[in-house]
Design an enzyme around this catalytic site. Structure first.
Site, PDB file in Angstrom:
ATOM      1  N   ARG A   1      10.023 -21.599  35.252  1.00 28.12           N
ATOM      2  CA  ARG A   1      10.355 -22.591  34.214  1.00 28.12           C
ATOM      3  C   ARG A   1      10.928 -23.862  34.838  1.00 28.12           C
ATOM      4  NH1 ARG A   1      14.123 -18.956  31.029  1.00 28.12           N
ATOM      5  NH2 ARG A   1      14.735 -20.834  29.904  1.00 28.12           N
TER       6      ARG A   1
ATOM      7  N   ARG B   1      16.823 -12.847  26.466  1.00 32.80           N
ATOM      8  CA  ARG B   1      15.447 -13.336  26.331  1.00 32.80           C
ATOM      9  C   ARG B   1      14.564 -12.756  27.429  1.00 32.80           C
ATOM     10  NH1 ARG B   1      15.891 -19.841  25.443  1.00 32.80           N
ATOM     11  NH2 ARG B   1      14.079 -19.723  26.805  1.00 32.80           N
TER      12      ARG B   1
ATOM     13  N   ARG C   1      22.575 -15.735  29.953  1.00 35.32           N
ATOM     14  CA  ARG C   1      22.487 -16.091  28.524  1.00 35.32           C
ATOM     15  C   ARG C   1      22.166 -14.863  27.680  1.00 35.32           C
ATOM     16  NH1 ARG C   1      18.878 -21.006  27.034  1.00 35.32           N
ATOM     17  NH2 ARG C   1      17.463 -19.985  28.474  1.00 35.32           N
TER      18      ARG C   1
ATOM     19  N   ARG D   1       8.101 -31.911  25.746  1.00 37.18           N
ATOM     20  CA  ARG D   1       8.235 -31.359  27.102  1.00 37.18           C
ATOM     21  C   ARG D   1       7.151 -31.901  28.019  1.00 37.18           C
ATOM     22  NH1 ARG D   1      11.213 -26.386  25.506  1.00 37.18           N
ATOM     23  NH2 ARG D   1      11.994 -25.381  27.376  1.00 37.18           N
TER      24      ARG D   1
HETATM   25  P1  ADP Z   1      19.109 -24.673  26.737  1.00 34.25           P
HETATM   26  O1  ADP Z   1      18.971 -24.702  25.243  1.00 34.25           O
HETATM   27  O2  ADP Z   1      19.185 -26.028  27.356  1.00 34.25           O
HETATM   28  O3  ADP Z   1      18.093 -23.789  27.407  1.00 34.25           O
HETATM   29  P2  ADP Z   1      21.561 -23.146  26.178  1.00 34.25           P
HETATM   30  O4  ADP Z   1      22.315 -24.014  25.250  1.00 34.25           O
HETATM   31  O5  ADP Z   1      20.929 -21.936  25.616  1.00 34.25           O
HETATM   32  O6  ADP Z   1      20.515 -24.014  27.064  1.00 34.25           O
HETATM   33  O7  ADP Z   1      22.570 -22.746  27.351  1.00 34.25           O
HETATM   34  C1  ADP Z   1      22.136 -21.917  28.437  1.00 34.25           C
HETATM   35  C2  ADP Z   1      23.245 -20.935  28.786  1.00 34.25           C
HETATM   36  O8  ADP Z   1      24.338 -21.648  29.378  1.00 34.25           O
HETATM   37  C3  ADP Z   1      23.818 -20.191  27.595  1.00 34.25           C
HETATM   38  O9  ADP Z   1      24.160 -18.898  28.033  1.00 34.25           O
HETATM   39  C4  ADP Z   1      25.080 -21.013  27.219  1.00 34.25           C
HETATM   40  O10 ADP Z   1      26.077 -20.205  26.606  1.00 34.25           O
HETATM   41  C5  ADP Z   1      25.527 -21.535  28.567  1.00 34.25           C
HETATM   42  N1  ADP Z   1      26.097 -22.864  28.530  1.00 34.25           N
HETATM   43  C6  ADP Z   1      25.740 -23.911  27.735  1.00 34.25           C
HETATM   44  N2  ADP Z   1      26.471 -25.001  28.015  1.00 34.25           N
HETATM   45  C7  ADP Z   1      27.305 -24.640  29.024  1.00 34.25           C
HETATM   46  C8  ADP Z   1      28.326 -25.335  29.768  1.00 34.25           C
HETATM   47  N3  ADP Z   1      28.607 -26.615  29.518  1.00 34.25           N
HETATM   48  N4  ADP Z   1      28.987 -24.645  30.729  1.00 34.25           N
HETATM   49  C9  ADP Z   1      28.682 -23.354  30.981  1.00 34.25           C
HETATM   50  N5  ADP Z   1      27.746 -22.651  30.324  1.00 34.25           N
HETATM   51  C10 ADP Z   1      27.062 -23.287  29.358  1.00 34.25           C
HETATM   52  P1  AMP Z   2      13.319 -22.951  25.121  1.00 38.11           P
HETATM   53  O1  AMP Z   2      13.843 -22.044  24.064  1.00 38.11           O
HETATM   54  O2  AMP Z   2      13.414 -24.398  24.779  1.00 38.11           O
HETATM   55  O3  AMP Z   2      13.891 -22.626  26.501  1.00 38.11           O
HETATM   56  O4  AMP Z   2      11.743 -22.654  25.213  1.00 38.11           O
HETATM   57  C1  AMP Z   2      11.273 -21.358  25.577  1.00 38.11           C
HETATM   58  C2  AMP Z   2       9.800 -21.430  25.931  1.00 38.11           C
HETATM   59  O5  AMP Z   2       9.035 -21.836  24.770  1.00 38.11           O
HETATM   60  C3  AMP Z   2       9.404 -22.439  27.025  1.00 38.11           C
HETATM   61  O6  AMP Z   2       9.583 -21.932  28.331  1.00 38.11           O
HETATM   62  C4  AMP Z   2       7.926 -22.663  26.690  1.00 38.11           C
HETATM   63  O7  AMP Z   2       7.122 -21.596  27.111  1.00 38.11           O
HETATM   64  C5  AMP Z   2       7.936 -22.657  25.142  1.00 38.11           C
HETATM   65  N1  AMP Z   2       8.160 -24.013  24.615  1.00 38.11           N
HETATM   66  C6  AMP Z   2       9.244 -24.456  23.931  1.00 38.11           C
HETATM   67  N2  AMP Z   2       9.116 -25.760  23.616  1.00 38.11           N
HETATM   68  C7  AMP Z   2       7.916 -26.153  24.113  1.00 38.11           C
HETATM   69  C8  AMP Z   2       7.220 -27.384  24.155  1.00 38.11           C
HETATM   70  N3  AMP Z   2       7.740 -28.507  23.606  1.00 38.11           N
HETATM   71  N4  AMP Z   2       6.013 -27.423  24.761  1.00 38.11           N
HETATM   72  C9  AMP Z   2       5.479 -26.323  25.307  1.00 38.11           C
HETATM   73  N5  AMP Z   2       6.081 -25.122  25.338  1.00 38.11           N
HETATM   74  C10 AMP Z   2       7.303 -25.036  24.747  1.00 38.11           C
END
Ligand code: ADP
Ligand code: AMP
Length: 214
Positions: free
Chosen positions: A171, A160, A127, A88
């Site tokens: 974020r 979350r 989500r 990141r």
């Molecule tokens: P990231 O891991 O990048 O933070 P997630 O995979 O958790 O994202 O997805 C974020 C939210 O968007 C979740 O609620 C998921 O179900 C939804 N989501 C993921 N892909 C899509 C898509 N292509 N269209 C609509 N909603 C999506």
């Molecule tokens: P994510 O589940 O990927 O959305 O990450 C949730 C949170 O975890 C982020 O907003 C950061 O606070 C922390 N985090 C996850 N991955 C990293 C990373 N590679 N470097 C620093 N913080 C991280």
């Protein structure tokens, strides 16, 4: 296969990671999931990480890099892995490069799931994640079969702590300042492939699979 998934918070990395890892039989490593599991289990790492995660800030590089390196040396990563949410920062990417070189490994692809900012708030705020396996659902775009219950393990879905409007905005700012520069970094250093993340989940995965298979 060794893959990095890049994309803004809520772009769909975790959702696509599950589908990719199932198809190619590789290990899914999500730093966010690892931190959340540690927070749930009240470990020292969890206590340290929570302070940053709840504010929408990045967990310090040193802590995060150690977590990933400890994980990458495990047996289940020998057949390949997908990094979701790591690196990141450019510093994390450089440290990952050094680590991969030291273990004679290379990345096959860095895949960017490209989603414009106006999609991000709704994706994150709607989500819900499984309290056990961490799988992502969405109240509108990807609801579970039974309200509030994970389709895979039957456990409770939760929201979350960092999926509220204020923290999502923070974020997104952190993404712009620290993570977005990785697109240029991997464009010049590695094979960067981009898919349109605005499409529905199955269309995005279809496009990812064709990018990975070519
Ligand atoms: P990231 O891991 O990048 O933070 P997630 O995979 O958790 O994202 O997805 C974020 C939210 O968007 C979740 O609620 C998921 O179900 C939804 N989501 C993921 N892909 C899509 C898509 N292509 N269209 C609509 N909603 C999506
Ligand atoms: P994510 O589940 O990927 O959305 O990450 C949730 C949170 O975890 C982020 O907003 C950061 O606070 C922390 N985090 C996850 N991955 C990293 C990373 N590679 N470097 C620093 N913080 C991280």
């Amino acid at each position: 296969m060794r893959i990095i998934l890049l994309g803004a918070p809520g772009a769909g990395k975790g959702t696509q990671a599950k589908l990719i890892c199932e198809k190619y039989n590789i290990t899914h490593l999500s730093t966010g999931d690892i931190f959340r599991m540690n927070i749930k289990n009240k470990t020292t790492l969890g206590v340290q990480a929570k302070e940053y995660i709840d504010k929408g800030q990045l967990v310090p590089d040193a802590l995060t890099i150690q977590v990933v390196e400890d994980r990458l040396i495990k047996e289940d990563c020998k057949n390949g892995f997908l990094l979701d949410g790591f690196p990141r920062t450019v510093f994390q990417a450089e440290e990952l490069n050094k680590f991969l070189q030291s273990t004679n490994n290379t990345l096959d692809v860095v895949l960017l799931i490209d989603v414009p900012n106006e999609f991000i708030l709704e994706r994150n705020v709607g989500r819900r994640i499984c309290s056990s396996c961490g799988r992502s659902y969405h109240i509108k775009f990807n609801p579970p079969e039974k309200l509030g219950i994970c389709d895979f393990c039957g456990d409770k879905l939760i929201q979350r702590n960092d999926d509220n409007e204020e923290t999502v905005k923070e974020r997104l700012t952190v993404y712009k300042n620290h993570t977005h520069p990785l697109i240029d970094y991997y464009w010049t250093n590695h094979c960067l492939s981009t898919v349109d993340g605005r499409d529905d989940i199955l269309t995005v995965s279809k496009n990812i699979f064709s990018a990975l298979d070519t």
